[in-house]
Design an enzyme around this catalytic site. Structure first.
Site, PDB file in Angstrom:
ATOM      1  N   GLY A  13       0.838  -1.214   0.000  1.00 17.34           N
ATOM      2  CA  GLY A  13       0.000   0.000   0.000  1.00 17.34           C
ATOM      3  C   GLY A  13       0.860   1.245   0.000  1.00 17.34           C
ATOM      4  O   GLY A  13       0.584   2.208   0.722  1.00 17.34           O
ATOM      5  N   ASN A  91       0.897  -2.538   5.463  1.00 21.24           N
ATOM      6  CA  ASN A  91       0.136  -1.286   5.575  1.00 21.24           C
ATOM      7  C   ASN A  91      -1.114  -1.272   4.696  1.00 21.24           C
ATOM      8  O   ASN A  91      -2.088  -0.591   5.026  1.00 21.24           O
ATOM      9  CB  ASN A  91       1.068  -0.122   5.201  1.00 21.24           C
ATOM     10  CG  ASN A  91       0.326   1.153   4.898  1.00 21.24           C
ATOM     11  OD1 ASN A  91      -0.162   1.821   5.804  1.00 21.24           O
ATOM     12  ND2 ASN A  91       0.219   1.491   3.619  1.00 21.24           N
ATOM     13  N   TYR A 157     -15.116  -3.160   9.670  1.00 19.29           N
ATOM     14  CA  TYR A 157     -13.766  -2.563   9.714  1.00 19.29           C
ATOM     15  C   TYR A 157     -13.167  -2.794  11.100  1.00 19.29           C
ATOM     16  O   TYR A 157     -12.007  -3.200  11.219  1.00 19.29           O
ATOM     17  CB  TYR A 157     -13.825  -1.070   9.383  1.00 19.29           C
ATOM     18  CG  TYR A 157     -12.446  -0.418   9.380  1.00 19.29           C
ATOM     19  CD1 TYR A 157     -11.480  -0.784   8.448  1.00 19.29           C
ATOM     20  CD2 TYR A 157     -12.102   0.545  10.336  1.00 19.29           C
ATOM     21  CE1 TYR A 157     -10.213  -0.216   8.461  1.00 19.29           C
ATOM     22  CE2 TYR A 157     -10.835   1.123  10.350  1.00 19.29           C
ATOM     23  CZ  TYR A 157      -9.891   0.747   9.406  1.00 19.29           C
ATOM     24  OH  TYR A 157      -8.627   1.303   9.430  1.00 19.29           O
ATOM     25  N   LYS A 161      -9.645  -4.858  12.150  1.00 20.14           N
ATOM     26  CA  LYS A 161      -8.511  -4.277  12.881  1.00 20.14           C
ATOM     27  C   LYS A 161      -8.345  -4.933  14.256  1.00 20.14           C
ATOM     28  O   LYS A 161      -7.215  -5.033  14.740  1.00 20.14           O
ATOM     29  CB  LYS A 161      -8.655  -2.752  12.958  1.00 20.14           C
ATOM     30  CG  LYS A 161      -8.501  -2.059  11.594  1.00 20.14           C
ATOM     31  CD  LYS A 161      -7.113  -2.308  10.970  1.00 20.14           C
ATOM     32  CE  LYS A 161      -6.888  -1.541   9.668  1.00 20.14           C
ATOM     33  NZ  LYS A 161      -5.557  -1.753   9.079  1.00 20.14           N
ATOM     34  N   GLU A 193      -6.162   9.374   1.889  1.00 20.47           N
ATOM     35  CA  GLU A 193      -7.292   9.056   0.996  1.00 20.47           C
ATOM     36  C   GLU A 193      -8.258   8.065   1.649  1.00 20.47           C
ATOM     37  O   GLU A 193      -9.239   7.633   1.035  1.00 20.47           O
ATOM     38  CB  GLU A 193      -6.756   8.479  -0.320  1.00 20.47           C
ATOM     39  CG  GLU A 193      -5.999   9.518  -1.126  1.00 20.47           C
ATOM     40  CD  GLU A 193      -5.300   8.940  -2.348  1.00 20.47           C
ATOM     41  OE1 GLU A 193      -5.734   7.900  -2.865  1.00 20.47           O
ATOM     42  OE2 GLU A 193      -4.303   9.547  -2.783  1.00 20.47           O
ATOM     43  N   PHE A 194      -7.966   7.700   2.898  1.00 20.10           N
ATOM     44  CA  PHE A 194      -8.730   6.671   3.607  1.00 20.10           C
ATOM     45  C   PHE A 194     -10.250   6.929   3.575  1.00 20.10           C
ATOM     46  O   PHE A 194     -11.031   6.038   3.229  1.00 20.10           O
ATOM     47  CB  PHE A 194      -8.211   6.614   5.050  1.00 20.10           C
ATOM     48  CG  PHE A 194      -8.927   5.658   5.960  1.00 20.10           C
ATOM     49  CD1 PHE A 194      -8.580   4.310   5.980  1.00 20.10           C
ATOM     50  CD2 PHE A 194      -9.930   6.096   6.808  1.00 20.10           C
ATOM     51  CE1 PHE A 194      -9.232   3.423   6.827  1.00 20.10           C
ATOM     52  CE2 PHE A 194     -10.582   5.221   7.661  1.00 20.10           C
ATOM     53  CZ  PHE A 194     -10.236   3.878   7.667  1.00 20.10           C
TER      54      PHE A 194
HETATM   55  N1  LIG Z   1      -6.287   7.206   7.652  1.00 17.76           N
HETATM   56  C1  LIG Z   1      -6.692   6.804   8.824  1.00 17.76           C
HETATM   57  O1  LIG Z   1      -7.412   7.523   9.532  1.00 17.76           O
HETATM   58  C2  LIG Z   1      -6.245   5.465   9.365  1.00 17.76           C
HETATM   59  C3  LIG Z   1      -6.399   5.215  10.728  1.00 17.76           C
HETATM   60  C4  LIG Z   1      -6.005   3.996  11.253  1.00 17.76           C
HETATM   61  C5  LIG Z   1      -5.471   3.041  10.420  1.00 17.76           C
HETATM   62  N2  LIG Z   1      -5.351   3.282   9.095  1.00 17.76           N
HETATM   63  C6  LIG Z   1      -4.781   2.218   8.265  1.00 17.76           C
HETATM   64  O2  LIG Z   1      -3.628   2.694   7.625  1.00 17.76           O
HETATM   65  C7  LIG Z   1      -3.386   1.926   6.445  1.00 17.76           C
HETATM   66  C8  LIG Z   1      -3.085   2.867   5.288  1.00 17.76           C
HETATM   67  O3  LIG Z   1      -4.227   3.674   5.038  1.00 17.76           O
HETATM   68  P1  LIG Z   1      -4.114   5.211   4.610  1.00 17.76           P
HETATM   69  O4  LIG Z   1      -4.778   6.001   5.677  1.00 17.76           O
HETATM   70  O5  LIG Z   1      -2.747   5.547   4.213  1.00 17.76           O
HETATM   71  O6  LIG Z   1      -5.135   5.212   3.366  1.00 17.76           O
HETATM   72  P2  LIG Z   1      -4.906   5.426   1.806  1.00 17.76           P
HETATM   73  O7  LIG Z   1      -4.300   6.777   1.540  1.00 17.76           O
HETATM   74  O8  LIG Z   1      -6.206   5.117   1.173  1.00 17.76           O
HETATM   75  O9  LIG Z   1      -3.833   4.310   1.431  1.00 17.76           O
HETATM   76  C9  LIG Z   1      -4.166   2.947   1.383  1.00 17.76           C
HETATM   77  C10 LIG Z   1      -3.105   2.194   0.609  1.00 17.76           C
HETATM   78  O10 LIG Z   1      -3.454   0.796   0.595  1.00 17.76           O
HETATM   79  C11 LIG Z   1      -3.344   0.326  -0.742  1.00 17.76           C
HETATM   80  N3  LIG Z   1      -4.244  -0.792  -0.967  1.00 17.76           N
HETATM   81  C12 LIG Z   1      -5.581  -0.858  -0.749  1.00 17.76           C
HETATM   82  N4  LIG Z   1      -6.049  -2.049  -1.134  1.00 17.76           N
HETATM   83  C13 LIG Z   1      -4.981  -2.761  -1.605  1.00 17.76           C
HETATM   84  C14 LIG Z   1      -4.827  -4.045  -2.163  1.00 17.76           C
HETATM   85  N5  LIG Z   1      -5.866  -4.874  -2.319  1.00 17.76           N
HETATM   86  N6  LIG Z   1      -3.587  -4.436  -2.535  1.00 17.76           N
HETATM   87  C15 LIG Z   1      -2.530  -3.610  -2.396  1.00 17.76           C
HETATM   88  N7  LIG Z   1      -2.608  -2.390  -1.881  1.00 17.76           N
HETATM   89  C16 LIG Z   1      -3.826  -1.960  -1.503  1.00 17.76           C
HETATM   90  C17 LIG Z   1      -3.680   1.531  -1.615  1.00 17.76           C
HETATM   91  O11 LIG Z   1      -3.033   1.423  -2.882  1.00 17.76           O
HETATM   92  P3  LIG Z   1      -3.747   1.020  -4.258  1.00 17.76           P
HETATM   93  O12 LIG Z   1      -5.137   1.585  -4.239  1.00 17.76           O
HETATM   94  O13 LIG Z   1      -2.856   1.637  -5.291  1.00 17.76           O
HETATM   95  O14 LIG Z   1      -3.695  -0.463  -4.286  1.00 17.76           O
HETATM   96  C18 LIG Z   1      -3.012   2.653  -0.840  1.00 17.76           C
HETATM   97  O15 LIG Z   1      -1.657   2.764  -1.187  1.00 17.76           O
HETATM   98  C19 LIG Z   1      -4.628   1.044   6.271  1.00 17.76           C
HETATM   99  O16 LIG Z   1      -4.334  -0.250   6.738  1.00 17.76           O
HETATM  100  C20 LIG Z   1      -5.666   1.710   7.147  1.00 17.76           C
HETATM  101  O17 LIG Z   1      -6.636   0.792   7.599  1.00 17.76           O
HETATM  102  C21 LIG Z   1      -5.710   4.480   8.541  1.00 17.76           C
END
Ligand SMILES: NC(=O)c1ccc[n+]([C@@H]2O[C@H](COP(=O)([O-])OP(=O)(O)OC[C@H]3O[C@@H](n4cnc5c(N)ncnc54)[C@H](OP(=O)(O)O)[C@@H]3O)[C@@H](O)[C@H]2O)c1
Length: 258
Positions: A13, A91, A157, A161, A193-194
């Site tokens: 990711g 990630n 979700y 987690k 982008e989450f």
């Molecule tokens: N943002 C928050 O508030 C938050 C809080 C707690 C935890 N998290 C966790 O942090 C992690 C990263 O999220 P983020 O906030 O950075 O969101 P993000 O900007 O949407 O990034 C998510 C990343 O995961 C990749 N991804 C999604 N599905 C995938 C798949 N099937 N195979 C490979 N890659 C995949 C996406 O890339 P592609 O679309 O190019 O595949 C993207 O690079 C996640 O595990 C999320 O649950 C986020």
């Protein structure tokens, strides 16, 4: 002290948000990178930026972590090139939808379970045996505060987690007898982008999530992950929870009133 320089770090990711911020942070610290995600062009741009900016190597592959065969193929290529990662950052993940369980869309459930749990398992199952064989490595799973406390309509979700937290604990037990570390970093609200992904591209609704308070940035989380990864080998952070100051628990947030 920089213990990251010259190490090989695999980030799933890596095309956006926390994963991309970690790639930039680790490259600045002198690590070589393996970057996986589905969006190839995003990875290509990032790879060029990191190689030019920091003189590190960035090996890119378009990998959907849900696709076990693709994960195994990409891993086999690494192993054949003697490029077993020193650090695996699990990630890749997402929230899809926000609905009561009796009104939820099962396709959203599949997306979250297949990515956040089975995807993490696919990658770990492929990479970890090579770490165990070398008796060296560090796995860092990105969990969430959503893995500590449920919130209304978070149901599936939350379950994924909570599951990641159980896997971090279980994986630590399974590598007992080796020097391998397994850590979890669990962020609260991070502006990436989450939320846009959660709301299926509805940018307006996504913006609303972060209004009235200062959320974490992806760089804030990358700093915490860099701390966890940079510790000496006898130190393991099993679980690091990082939230914006305004976020008092999973769903109590100090928001300014208009
Ligand atoms: N943002 C928050 O508030 C938050 C809080 C707690 C935890 N998290 C966790 O942090 C992690 C990263 O999220 P983020 O906030 O950075 O969101 P993000 O900007 O949407 O990034 C998510 C990343 O995961 C990749 N991804 C999604 N599905 C995938 C798949 N099937 N195979 C490979 N890659 C995949 C996406 O890339 P592609 O679309 O190019 O595949 C993207 O690079 C996640 O595990 C999320 O649950 C986020």
């Amino acid at each position: 002290m920089n213990r990251v320089r010259g190490k090989l770090i695999l980030i799933t990711g890596a095309s956006s948000g926390i994963g991309a911020a970690c790639a930039r942070r680790f490259a600045a610290d002198g690590a070589n990178l393996v970057l996986w995600a589905r969006r190839r062009e995003r990875l290509a741009e990032l790879g060029v930026e990191l190689e030019r900016g920091h003189g590190v190597a960035a090996r890119l592959a378009q990998v959907d972590v849900r696709d076990r065969a693709a994960v195994n193929r990409a891993t086999a290529e690494l192993v054949a090139a003697a490029e077993v990662p020193d650090v695996l950052l699990n990630n890749a993940g997402l929230a899809s939808g926000l609905a009561k369980i009796h009104e939820g869309d099962p396709d959203d459930w599949d997306r979250m379970i297949d990515t956040n749990l089975k995807g993490l398992l696919n990658v770990t199952r492929a990479i970890l045996p090579h770490m165990v064989a070398r008796r060296r490595g560090h796995v860092v799973n990105i969990g969430s505060t959503a893995g500590h406390m449920t919130y209304p309509m978070g149901n599936v979700y939350n379950a994924t987690k909570f599951g990641v937290r159980a896997l971090t604990e279980g994986m630590n037990l399974d590598v007992a007898g080796t020097p391998i570390r397994v850590s979890s970093v669990d962020p609260g609200y991070v502006e990436t982008e989450f939320s846009e992904v959660r709301f299926h591209g509805d940018k307006e609704r996504a913006r609303g999530v972060y209004q009235g308070f200062r959320p974490l940035t992806a760089d804030d989380v990358a700093d915490a992950i860099a701390y966890v990864v940079n510790l000496p080998e006898h130190v393991n952070i099993v679980d690091l929870v990082i939230v914006p100051t305004a976020q008092r628990n999973v769903y109590v947030v100090d928001r300014e009133q208009d």
